[in-house]
Scaffold this active site. Structure first.
Site, short mmCIF file in Angstrom:
data_model
loop_
_atom_site.label_atom_id
_atom_site.label_comp_id
_atom_site.label_asym_id
_atom_site.label_seq_id
_atom_site.Cartn_x
_atom_site.Cartn_y
_atom_site.Cartn_z
CG ASN A 35 4.06 -3.85 -14.20
OD1 ASN A 35 4.21 -3.60 -12.79
ND2 ASN A 35 5.12 -4.39 -14.72
CG HIS A 46 -2.99 -4.46 -9.98
ND1 HIS A 46 -1.68 -3.97 -9.39
CD2 HIS A 46 -4.09 -5.21 -9.81
CE1 HIS A 46 -1.55 -4.88 -8.52
NE2 HIS A 46 -2.79 -5.28 -7.97
CB CYS A 54 -17.40 7.29 -19.08
SG CYS A 54 -18.93 8.25 -18.24
CB CYS A 78 -22.91 10.63 -20.13
SG CYS A 78 -21.91 10.11 -18.86
CB THR A 131 6.09 -7.63 -7.23
OG1 THR A 131 5.30 -7.01 -6.88
CG2 THR A 131 6.28 -9.01 -7.77
C1 BV8 Z 1 -8.88 -4.75 -2.98
C2 BV8 Z 1 -2.63 0.44 -9.96
C3 BV8 Z 1 -10.67 -4.81 -2.33
C4 BV8 Z 1 -2.74 1.91 -9.73
C5 BV8 Z 1 -2.59 -0.89 -8.77
C6 BV8 Z 1 -5.55 -8.02 1.84
C7 BV8 Z 1 -6.25 -8.37 0.64
C8 BV8 Z 1 -7.13 -7.90 -0.05
C9 BV8 Z 1 -6.32 -6.27 -0.23
C10 BV8 Z 1 -5.77 -6.14 1.22
C11 BV8 Z 1 -5.21 -6.45 1.89
N1 BV8 Z 1 -4.70 -5.71 2.64
C12 BV8 Z 1 -4.57 -4.57 1.90
C13 BV8 Z 1 -5.89 -4.31 0.86
C14 BV8 Z 1 -5.78 -3.44 0.20
C15 BV8 Z 1 -4.67 -2.90 -0.83
C16 BV8 Z 1 -3.18 -2.93 -0.73
O1 BV8 Z 1 -3.01 -3.94 -0.79
N2 BV8 Z 1 -3.07 -2.04 -0.04
C17 BV8 Z 1 -0.87 -3.03 0.38
C18 BV8 Z 1 -0.63 -1.19 0.63
C19 BV8 Z 1 -0.88 -2.89 1.74
N3 BV8 Z 1 -5.20 -3.82 -1.70
C20 BV8 Z 1 -5.88 -3.16 -2.68
O2 BV8 Z 1 -6.57 -2.37 -2.98
C21 BV8 Z 1 -6.44 -4.02 -3.75
N4 BV8 Z 1 -7.97 -4.24 -3.86
O3 BV8 Z 1 -7.99 -5.64 -2.30
O4 BV8 Z 1 -9.76 -4.45 -3.25
C22 BV8 Z 1 -11.89 -5.24 -2.82
C23 BV8 Z 1 -12.50 -6.69 -2.56
C24 BV8 Z 1 -14.17 -6.42 -2.79
C25 BV8 Z 1 -13.92 -5.26 -2.85
C26 BV8 Z 1 -14.24 -4.29 -3.37
C27 BV8 Z 1 -12.24 -3.92 -2.81
C28 BV8 Z 1 -5.88 -3.09 -5.63
C29 BV8 Z 1 -4.61 -2.85 -5.13
C30 BV8 Z 1 -4.49 -2.31 -6.78
C31 BV8 Z 1 -3.70 -1.73 -6.26
N5 BV8 Z 1 -3.09 -0.58 -8.09
N6 BV8 Z 1 -1.32 -0.21 -9.17
C32 BV8 Z 1 -1.57 2.52 -10.40
O5 BV8 Z 1 -0.56 2.05 -10.37
O6 BV8 Z 1 -1.63 3.71 -10.07
S1 BV8 Z 1 -0.72 -1.20 -7.33
C33 BV8 Z 1 0.84 -0.45 -7.26
O7 BV8 Z 1 1.64 -1.11 -6.61
C34 BV8 Z 1 1.29 -0.71 -8.72
O8 BV8 Z 1 0.42 -1.21 -9.50
C35 BV8 Z 1 2.30 -2.33 -8.20
O9 BV8 Z 1 1.36 -3.72 -8.86
C36 BV8 Z 1 1.70 -2.54 -7.31
C37 BV8 Z 1 2.92 -2.99 -6.55
O10 BV8 Z 1 3.92 -2.52 -6.43
P1 BV8 Z 1 5.18 -3.45 -7.13
O11 BV8 Z 1 5.15 -3.47 -9.03
O12 BV8 Z 1 5.68 -4.25 -6.13
O13 BV8 Z 1 6.56 -1.88 -7.09
P2 BV8 Z 1 7.08 -1.67 -6.17
O14 BV8 Z 1 7.68 -0.34 -6.85
O15 BV8 Z 1 6.31 -1.66 -4.72
O16 BV8 Z 1 8.02 -2.14 -5.76
C38 BV8 Z 1 9.10 -2.52 -7.43
C39 BV8 Z 1 10.35 -3.96 -6.70
O17 BV8 Z 1 11.24 -4.14 -8.08
C40 BV8 Z 1 10.93 -2.81 -5.93
O18 BV8 Z 1 11.07 -4.94 -5.09
C41 BV8 Z 1 12.31 -3.42 -6.16
O19 BV8 Z 1 13.61 -4.12 -5.36
C42 BV8 Z 1 12.39 -4.45 -7.28
N7 BV8 Z 1 13.42 -4.51 -8.87
C43 BV8 Z 1 13.86 -2.20 -8.60
N8 BV8 Z 1 14.55 -2.84 -9.87
C44 BV8 Z 1 14.40 -4.38 -10.81
C45 BV8 Z 1 13.53 -4.34 -9.64
N9 BV8 Z 1 13.55 -6.00 -10.32
C46 BV8 Z 1 14.04 -6.60 -11.30
N10 BV8 Z 1 15.02 -5.60 -11.67
C47 BV8 Z 1 14.81 -4.23 -11.92
N11 BV8 Z 1 16.00 -3.43 -12.74
ZN ZN Z 2 -20.00 8.49 -20.02
#
Ligand code: BV8
Ligand code: ZN
Length: 252
Positions: A101, A118, A126, A157, A195
């Protein structure tokens, strides 16, 4: 609330507990989860579409407005019973909070967060020189359906300021990733809380913890891909399950 008979004792005997959290741990604080963050204007957008460098390059005011709307939600929210139960457990044993988060609700509940995988809503920077920037004081006056807000410019900048979060396609902060790996090395219990386990590489963390011998407990009202790895799947809301379980562990 009923738990598997041996789970409270398992928690009571744990020496090092990791809480691996996602958007669901903040849901009961009124913060939309990542996948249902889309209401009003945002329902026309896929969050994964907005949380990218390309979206910010294409329409910085739209993306900045989305983050200001989310920041307003966090500023007007309070930590919930799940955040508080996690913070309280640190008095009984070593606790490492590894969160996906970008809000600061764990910190506001009293937890010391070991890794913000994240990034942080509260650390804009910047896009050109990387200098930390500051948000305007007060709560953003962002209407519910979101508004286009031109991002501020860098005092150093004149470059454009971006949110301090990790976007899709960006690598995770090395220090936070390293801290999470170190925690896995010695944890004997990992809670995966709120998650969907769909974002990589963070989604690997509970799997690696299990491979390192930790007992994995999932807390989520819905099943996820982690169900088959977790030793226990507690299908309920974090704000109900965690306080009850950690209370039961105190008297186990
Ligand atoms: C990267 C910040 C590479 C921004 C976020 C394999 C390996 C590596 C990468 C990948 C891979 N496959 C695909 C990728 C690419 C990508 C990825 O994972 N894509 C997905 C969509 C398939 N990953 C990336 O791009 C990552 N970077 O790998 O870089 C690289 C390597 C070298 C050099 C350059 C690049 C970066 C990923 C980070 C993205 N940023 N957040 C922002 O917040 O705006 S991710 C975003 O979704 C959130 O931050 C969160 O972390 C994430 C997942 O969401 P959840 O937290 O799980 O939330 P969600 O809504 O999905 O689910 C909520 C859950 O809660 C549900 O299950 C629900 O049932 C439950 N719930 C609801 N109420 C409750 C509850 N549980 C308990 N109690 C309740 N009351
Ligand atoms: Zn700057």
């Amino acid at each position: 609330m009923d738990f598997p008979a041996d789970l409270p004792t398992r928690v009571a005997r744990a020496r090092h507990v990791i809480f691996f959290t996602g958007a669901g741990v903040s849901a009961e604080s009124g913060i939309p989860t990542f996948r249902d963050a889309q209401s009003g204007l945002w329902s026309r957008f896929d969050a994964a579409e907005l949380a990218t460098p390309e979206a910010f390059a294409r329409d910085p005011a739209l993306v900045w407005g989305w983050y200001e709307w989310r920041r307003m939600k966090v500023l007007t929210a309070r930590p919930n019973a799940a955040h508080e139960a996690i913070a309280a457990l640190a008095a009984d044993c070593r606790v490492s909070v590894v969160t996906q988060n970008v809000d600061d609700l764990h910190e506001r509940a009293g937890s010391k967060v070991c890794a913000h995988l994240h990034g942080h809503l509260n650390r804009p920077r910047c896009i050109d020189c990387g200098s930390p920037a500051r948000h305007p004081a007060g709560i953003p006056a962002v209407v519910e359906d979101g508004a286009r807000i031109p991002p501020p410019t860098c005092m150093k900048c004149g470059g454009m300021v971006r949110p301090g979060v990790v976007w899709f396609g960006e690598s995770l902060p090395p220090a936070d990733w390293q801290a999470a790996m170190e925690a896995i090395g010695s944890a004997d219990l990992l809670f995966s809380v709120g998650t969907s386990s769909l974002v990589w590489p963070a989604a690997e963390i509970p799997v690696w913890a299990a491979q390192h011998g930790a007992c994995v407990v999932q807390v989520n009202p819905q099943p996820t891909a982690l169900d088959e790895i977790a030793a226990y799947n507690l299908h309920g809301a974090a704000g109900c399950v965690l306080p009850a379980l950690l209370m039961a562990a105190r008297t186990a």
